[in-house]
Design an enzyme around this catalytic site. Structure first.
Site, short mmCIF file in Angstrom:
data_model
loop_
_atom_site.label_atom_id
_atom_site.label_comp_id
_atom_site.label_asym_id
_atom_site.label_seq_id
_atom_site.Cartn_x
_atom_site.Cartn_y
_atom_site.Cartn_z
N ARG A 120 0.82 -1.20 0.00
CA ARG A 120 0.00 0.00 0.00
C ARG A 120 0.86 1.26 0.00
NH1 ARG A 120 -1.95 3.90 -0.54
NH2 ARG A 120 -3.85 4.87 0.27
N TYR A 121 1.96 1.22 0.73
CA TYR A 121 2.89 2.36 0.80
C TYR A 121 4.09 2.02 -0.08
CZ TYR A 121 0.18 3.58 4.97
OH TYR A 121 -0.82 3.92 5.84
N ARG A 124 7.34 0.09 1.69
CA ARG A 124 7.21 -1.05 2.61
C ARG A 124 6.01 -1.90 2.23
NH1 ARG A 124 5.79 3.91 4.40
NH2 ARG A 124 4.25 4.18 6.07
N CYS A 133 -3.32 -17.80 14.22
CA CYS A 133 -2.91 -17.12 15.46
C CYS A 133 -3.20 -18.05 16.62
CB CYS A 133 -3.70 -15.83 15.69
SG CYS A 133 -3.46 -14.61 14.40
N CYS A 137 -8.26 -12.51 18.46
CA CYS A 137 -8.75 -11.31 19.13
C CYS A 137 -10.07 -10.92 18.47
CB CYS A 137 -7.75 -10.17 18.95
SG CYS A 137 -6.04 -10.69 19.18
N CYS A 140 -10.07 -8.30 15.53
CA CYS A 140 -9.05 -8.39 14.48
C CYS A 140 -9.48 -7.65 13.22
CB CYS A 140 -8.79 -9.85 14.12
SG CYS A 140 -7.55 -10.04 12.82
N ARG A 142 -8.15 -8.01 10.28
CA ARG A 142 -7.92 -8.78 9.05
C ARG A 142 -8.79 -10.03 9.02
NH1 ARG A 142 -2.13 -8.62 8.45
NH2 ARG A 142 -2.48 -6.49 7.75
N ASP A 301 -10.65 -0.44 13.74
CA ASP A 301 -11.18 -0.37 12.37
C ASP A 301 -12.63 -0.85 12.36
OD1 ASP A 301 -8.82 0.55 11.13
OD2 ASP A 301 -7.98 -1.48 11.16
N ASP A 338 -6.82 4.32 10.55
CA ASP A 338 -6.63 3.85 9.19
C ASP A 338 -7.89 4.24 8.42
OD1 ASP A 338 -4.83 2.40 7.46
OD2 ASP A 338 -4.41 1.12 9.19
N LYS A 345 -2.99 5.39 6.83
CA LYS A 345 -3.06 5.84 8.22
C LYS A 345 -3.00 7.37 8.30
CE LYS A 345 -0.65 1.79 10.09
NZ LYS A 345 -0.42 1.09 8.80
#
Ligand SMILES: *Cc1c(COP(=O)(O)O)cnc(C)c1O
Ligand code: SF4
Length: 378
Positions: A120-121, A124, A133, A137, A140, A142, A301, A338, A345
């Protein structure tokens, strides 16, 4: 006052050597309602979440609740801390849709040039090495990818990802993410690191992991020595509450830092977890004491199933304003949101400016002193 880190105690029937083994923690993870009932006396809304889910087995994977999973270690922290319990035990409110309820709030699927890469950037990119995982959580971001039994990336996906990085010489940083990259074995992780290091223009490798929080038993000398070998490697971890910083977690973090791996922490601001300046201040102080830099504090998010966990923006701004000036700059995280639809961000900073004209701007500081700053004379 010295900052203390309490040791967790498994139940008396569990051998210490088992409790301290990450393999044991993984094998004995809580996955079903009856597993959770062994650790918690479930509330009505928690019970309903499990029951509703088992009544909906015919739904497709998008309609189903996000997977349940928790290590015994993290469950033992949650037993003594409502905030941690909120992170890991599902509630029936996850079925509420709210005003904004998205499966992929950051439109990662549109910045996904090859499988498992999110770019996206310009400088990076993320490499999603696994979708697994050890703890899922409830908030999450994603959910469109995490916990969908895709596991470790295939050899052909890895080759495609490495080719992509090789061709894109503007990429200076690769962020291993998922899922949780430290759920991989050290040898498997080393394979990825070794191959990334063959690409000359990659300067920095980051690893995003919640294992120091949810399964600190995973962090051992072999792992940190391996990471050091492929450095500079930065660890981005994810503590949300000071009670997550147990003695075991503190030891795990010290291992990284002692082996030259800088550690940064990213938190998410969550209702009934950490939407309190005192809690956030204590979290930051404890992290700093362990040589971990609080890096980001994210607004949650608008991911599906999180309406009951989101903090209104006005409250988030007020919390940020209270921290400003009363917390060491070292401990101050970037407060960040975000932008949905993949906008990237942005930082949320309290507004200190009270007036401006062509020559100067006037500010009011954290404790009320007001003054103007003038531009240089022409
Ligand atoms: C957050 C994020 C990064 C890393 O951003 P930093 O501000 O450098 O920490 C990179 N790629 C994506 C897609 C991200 O969401
Ligand atoms: S550890 Fe990270 S990727 Fe895994 S469920 Fe939690 S927030 Fe999602």
């Amino acid at each position: 006052m010295r900052i203390e880190f309490k040791k967790t105690l498994g139940s008396s029937t569990i051998q210490t050597s088992d409790w301290n083994s990450s393999a044991w923690q993984m094998r004995h993870s809580l996955k079903t309602k009856s597993d959770f009932e062994k650790y918690f006396s479930l509330s009505d809304s928690e019970t309903l979440a499990f029951d509703e889910e088992s009544g909906r087995q015919n739904l497709n994977s998008i309609e189903k609740l996000f997977k349940f999973r928790c290590t015994p270690y993290y469950a033992s922290l949650a037993q003594n801390c409502e905030a941690i319990r909120t992170i890991v035990v599902p509630k029936i409110q996850e079925y509420q849709t709210g005003w904004q309820s998205l499966s992929d709030p950051l439109l990662e699927k549109e910045n996904n040039p090859v499988p498992r890469v999110i770019h996206r950037y310009p400088d990076r990119a993320l490499l999603l090495v696994t979708d697994f995982c050890s703890v899922y959580c409830r908030y999450c971001t994603r959910k469109h990818f995490t916990g969908r039994d895709q596991a470790f990336l295939s050899e052909s996906d890895l080759i495609q990802a490495l080719d992509y990085f090789q061709q894109h010489t503007e990429i200076r940083e690769v962020i291993l993410s998922g899922g949780d990259p430290l759920t991989l074995g050290t040898a498997q992780l080393e394979q990825v690191l070794f191959r990334l290091r063959q690409i000359e223009h990659i300067e920095i490798i980051r690893i995003g992991s919640r294992m120091p929080v949810v399964c600190p038993q995973r962090i051992d000398i072999e792992l940190v020595k391996t990471l050091r070998k492929y450095g500079p490697v930065f660890l981005m971890t994810h503590f949300n509450h000071p009670d997550e910083l147990s003695f075991e977690a503190a030891e795990a973090l010290s291992l990284f830092v002692d082996h030259g791996i800088p550690v940064f922490n990213q938190s998410v601001l969550l209702k009934e977890v950490n939407n309190d300046p005192e809690i956030l201040r204590l979290l930051s102080r404890k992290l700093l004491y362990l040589r971990v830099k609080p890096y980001y504090l994210f607004i949650c998010d608008p991911v599906r199933g999180t309406n009951h966990l989101k903090v209104p923006l006005a409250e988030a701004e007020a919390i940020q304003k209270k921290l400003w000036g009363s917390l060491s700059g070292l401990g101050m995280p970037n407060f960040s949101l975000d932008i949905p639809q993949g906008g990237g961000k942005i930082s949320i900073v309290p507004n200190f400016e009270i007036a401006r004209d062509e020559k100067s701007r006037t500010y009011c500081g954290f404790d009320g002193i007001t003054a103007s700053y003038f531009d240089p004379a022409p």
